[in-house]
Write a protein that holds these residues in place. Sequence first.
Motif, mmCIF file in Angstrom:
data_model
loop_
_atom_site.group_PDB
_atom_site.id
_atom_site.type_symbol
_atom_site.label_atom_id
_atom_site.label_comp_id
_atom_site.label_asym_id
_atom_site.label_seq_id
_atom_site.Cartn_x
_atom_site.Cartn_y
_atom_site.Cartn_z
ATOM 1 N N VAL A 108 1.552 6.705 -7.287
ATOM 2 C CA VAL A 108 0.550 7.301 -7.610
ATOM 3 C C VAL A 108 1.415 9.030 -7.407
ATOM 4 O O VAL A 108 0.873 9.691 -8.218
ATOM 5 C CB VAL A 108 -0.626 6.915 -6.609
ATOM 6 C CG1 VAL A 108 -1.741 8.907 -6.682
ATOM 7 C CG2 VAL A 108 -1.449 5.797 -7.180
ATOM 8 N N ILE A 109 1.742 9.334 -6.191
ATOM 9 C CA ILE A 109 2.098 10.530 -6.601
ATOM 10 C C ILE A 109 3.639 10.823 -6.900
ATOM 11 O O ILE A 109 3.592 11.991 -8.034
ATOM 12 C CB ILE A 109 3.216 10.880 -4.475
ATOM 13 C CG1 ILE A 109 1.872 10.935 -3.912
ATOM 14 C CG2 ILE A 109 3.606 11.568 -4.757
ATOM 15 C CD1 ILE A 109 2.497 10.323 -2.605
ATOM 16 N N LEU A 110 3.789 10.043 -7.285
ATOM 17 C CA LEU A 110 5.439 10.634 -8.390
ATOM 18 C C LEU A 110 4.759 10.324 -9.759
ATOM 19 O O LEU A 110 4.541 11.767 -10.794
ATOM 20 C CB LEU A 110 5.953 8.639 -8.967
ATOM 21 C CG LEU A 110 6.990 8.911 -7.658
ATOM 22 C CD1 LEU A 110 7.813 7.621 -7.827
ATOM 23 C CD2 LEU A 110 7.927 10.283 -7.460
ATOM 24 N N SER B 293 1.139 11.270 -10.433
ATOM 25 C CA SER B 293 0.688 12.494 -11.073
ATOM 26 C C SER B 293 1.582 14.469 -10.840
ATOM 27 O O SER B 293 1.384 15.558 -10.973
ATOM 28 C CB SER B 293 -0.078 12.824 -8.922
ATOM 29 O OG SER B 293 0.080 13.202 -7.917
ATOM 30 N N CYS B 294 2.960 14.315 -10.811
ATOM 31 C CA CYS B 294 4.017 15.244 -10.478
ATOM 32 C C CYS B 294 4.605 15.660 -11.734
ATOM 33 O O CYS B 294 5.641 15.625 -12.036
ATOM 34 C CB CYS B 294 4.770 14.875 -9.234
ATOM 35 S SG CYS B 294 4.307 14.942 -7.846
ATOM 36 N N ARG B 295 4.080 14.303 -12.653
ATOM 37 C CA ARG B 295 4.602 14.799 -13.824
ATOM 38 C C ARG B 295 4.492 16.172 -15.487
ATOM 39 O O ARG B 295 3.294 16.319 -14.244
ATOM 40 C CB ARG B 295 4.567 13.910 -14.816
ATOM 41 C CG ARG B 295 3.482 13.448 -15.465
ATOM 42 C CD ARG B 295 3.515 12.449 -16.381
ATOM 43 N NE ARG B 295 2.017 12.046 -17.145
ATOM 44 C CZ ARG B 295 1.196 11.203 -17.839
ATOM 45 N NH1 ARG B 295 2.340 9.730 -17.625
ATOM 46 N NH2 ARG B 295 0.633 10.983 -18.187
ATOM 47 N N THR B 296 5.354 16.478 -16.054
ATOM 48 C CA THR B 296 4.926 17.897 -16.466
ATOM 49 C C THR B 296 4.021 17.475 -17.379
ATOM 50 O O THR B 296 4.208 16.605 -18.734
ATOM 51 C CB THR B 296 5.832 18.680 -16.916
ATOM 52 O OG1 THR B 296 7.110 18.821 -15.917
ATOM 53 C CG2 THR B 296 6.287 19.529 -17.830
ATOM 54 N N TYR B 297 2.943 18.389 -17.903
ATOM 55 C CA TYR B 297 1.800 18.155 -19.171
ATOM 56 C C TYR B 297 1.667 19.254 -19.872
ATOM 57 O O TYR B 297 2.659 20.740 -20.002
ATOM 58 C CB TYR B 297 0.346 18.269 -18.452
ATOM 59 C CG TYR B 297 0.093 16.647 -17.621
ATOM 60 C CD1 TYR B 297 -0.029 15.733 -18.657
ATOM 61 C CD2 TYR B 297 0.452 17.347 -16.655
ATOM 62 C CE1 TYR B 297 -0.277 14.137 -17.752
ATOM 63 C CE2 TYR B 297 -0.058 15.587 -15.825
ATOM 64 C CZ TYR B 297 -0.569 14.067 -16.350
ATOM 65 O OH TYR B 297 -1.038 13.317 -15.737
ATOM 66 N N LYS B 298 1.794 18.652 -21.610
ATOM 67 C CA LYS B 298 2.136 19.591 -22.799
ATOM 68 C C LYS B 298 0.071 20.729 -22.347
ATOM 69 O O LYS B 298 -0.701 20.787 -22.302
ATOM 70 C CB LYS B 298 2.200 19.026 -23.319
ATOM 71 C CG LYS B 298 2.003 19.721 -24.786
ATOM 72 C CD LYS B 298 2.997 21.311 -24.801
ATOM 73 C CE LYS B 298 2.893 21.913 -26.183
ATOM 74 N NZ LYS B 298 3.233 23.212 -25.912
ATOM 75 N N LEU C 244 0.939 -0.908 0.084
ATOM 76 C CA LEU C 244 -0.208 -0.046 -0.550
ATOM 77 C C LEU C 244 1.309 1.010 0.116
ATOM 78 O O LEU C 244 0.642 2.114 -1.032
ATOM 79 C CB LEU C 244 -1.313 0.341 1.257
ATOM 80 C CG LEU C 244 -2.465 1.329 1.401
ATOM 81 C CD1 LEU C 244 -2.512 1.024 -0.277
ATOM 82 C CD2 LEU C 244 -2.650 1.149 2.579
ATOM 83 N N PHE C 245 1.929 1.129 0.847
ATOM 84 C CA PHE C 245 2.947 2.120 0.432
ATOM 85 C C PHE C 245 3.407 2.394 -0.422
ATOM 86 O O PHE C 245 3.544 4.226 -1.207
ATOM 87 C CB PHE C 245 3.902 2.240 1.461
ATOM 88 C CG PHE C 245 5.143 2.468 1.814
ATOM 89 C CD1 PHE C 245 4.216 4.680 2.390
ATOM 90 C CD2 PHE C 245 6.026 3.049 1.682
ATOM 91 C CE1 PHE C 245 5.624 6.057 2.814
ATOM 92 C CE2 PHE C 245 6.958 4.028 1.638
ATOM 93 C CZ PHE C 245 6.465 4.800 2.275
ATOM 94 N N LEU C 246 4.013 1.585 -1.380
ATOM 95 C CA LEU C 246 4.611 1.576 -2.181
ATOM 96 C C LEU C 246 3.496 2.124 -2.918
ATOM 97 O O LEU C 246 3.817 3.382 -4.870
ATOM 98 C CB LEU C 246 4.829 -0.023 -3.040
ATOM 99 C CG LEU C 246 6.193 -0.021 -1.944
ATOM 100 C CD1 LEU C 246 6.890 -1.521 -2.190
ATOM 101 C CD2 LEU C 246 7.747 0.790 -2.133
ATOM 102 N N LEU C 247 2.686 1.942 -3.662
ATOM 103 C CA LEU C 247 1.411 2.386 -4.132
ATOM 104 C C LEU C 247 0.958 3.417 -4.440
ATOM 105 O O LEU C 247 0.786 4.267 -5.182
ATOM 106 C CB LEU C 247 -0.042 0.937 -4.137
ATOM 107 C CG LEU C 247 -0.732 1.277 -5.530
ATOM 108 C CD1 LEU C 247 -0.795 0.903 -6.735
ATOM 109 C CD2 LEU C 247 -1.839 1.079 -4.919
#
Length: 161
Positions: free
Chosen positions: A18-20, A22-27, A11-14
Motif C-alpha cells: 500500500v505504501i509503494l 501511494s508513492c507513485r507519480t500522477y499526471k 499484514l506487513f507485506l500488505l
Amino acid sequence: NNIKTKPLKILFLLFIFVILISCRTYKIKQDNDNQTQKLIGNITKIKIITYNYPLFRKDTIIRKSITEVYFNSDNQIKLQIDKREKYTDSTFYFYKNKNLQKTITKNNTNINSGDFFYDNKNNIVKYIHSYSGEIYLIKESKYDIHNNPIERTYKKKIQHP
C-alpha cells in the motif's frame, strides 16, 4: 508459533504494498497560457462587451470595452481586437502543427510579441516576450516524465517602459 507469524508477515507485506502504490507519480492536468477552451462547431467570431464600473474612483463614468476574437478553421484564435476608450490593440496568432508559435500585438505606438518553443511532447519549454523589439521576459519550464511542470524560471531582460 509458525501459524501466528504468517498473518503478521502477510499484514506487513500488505502494508508495504500500500505504501509503494501511494508513492507513485500522477499526471496533473495543466492549463497553459496559450490554450483556449475547446469550441464545438465552426466558430468564426466572438464579440465580448465589457462594462467597467468605477470602484475606487469618485467618478460615475462607466467605461465600455469591446473585444472581438476571430477564429481559423481549426477554432484557434487568429486575431483578437481589443477596443478601449483611448486605444485599440490588435493581436495576431500564428500556429505550427496546432501549436501556438507566435503572437504579435500592435497598437498605436508599440509592437509586442510572444514566441513559444515546445519539446517533443508539446510542452512549452520557453516563452520569450518582446516589447518594441527588445526582449522583456524569458520564461523557461521543465517537466517530469509525466509532463507535469516541475520548474519555471523567469528572466527579466530590460526595464519595461
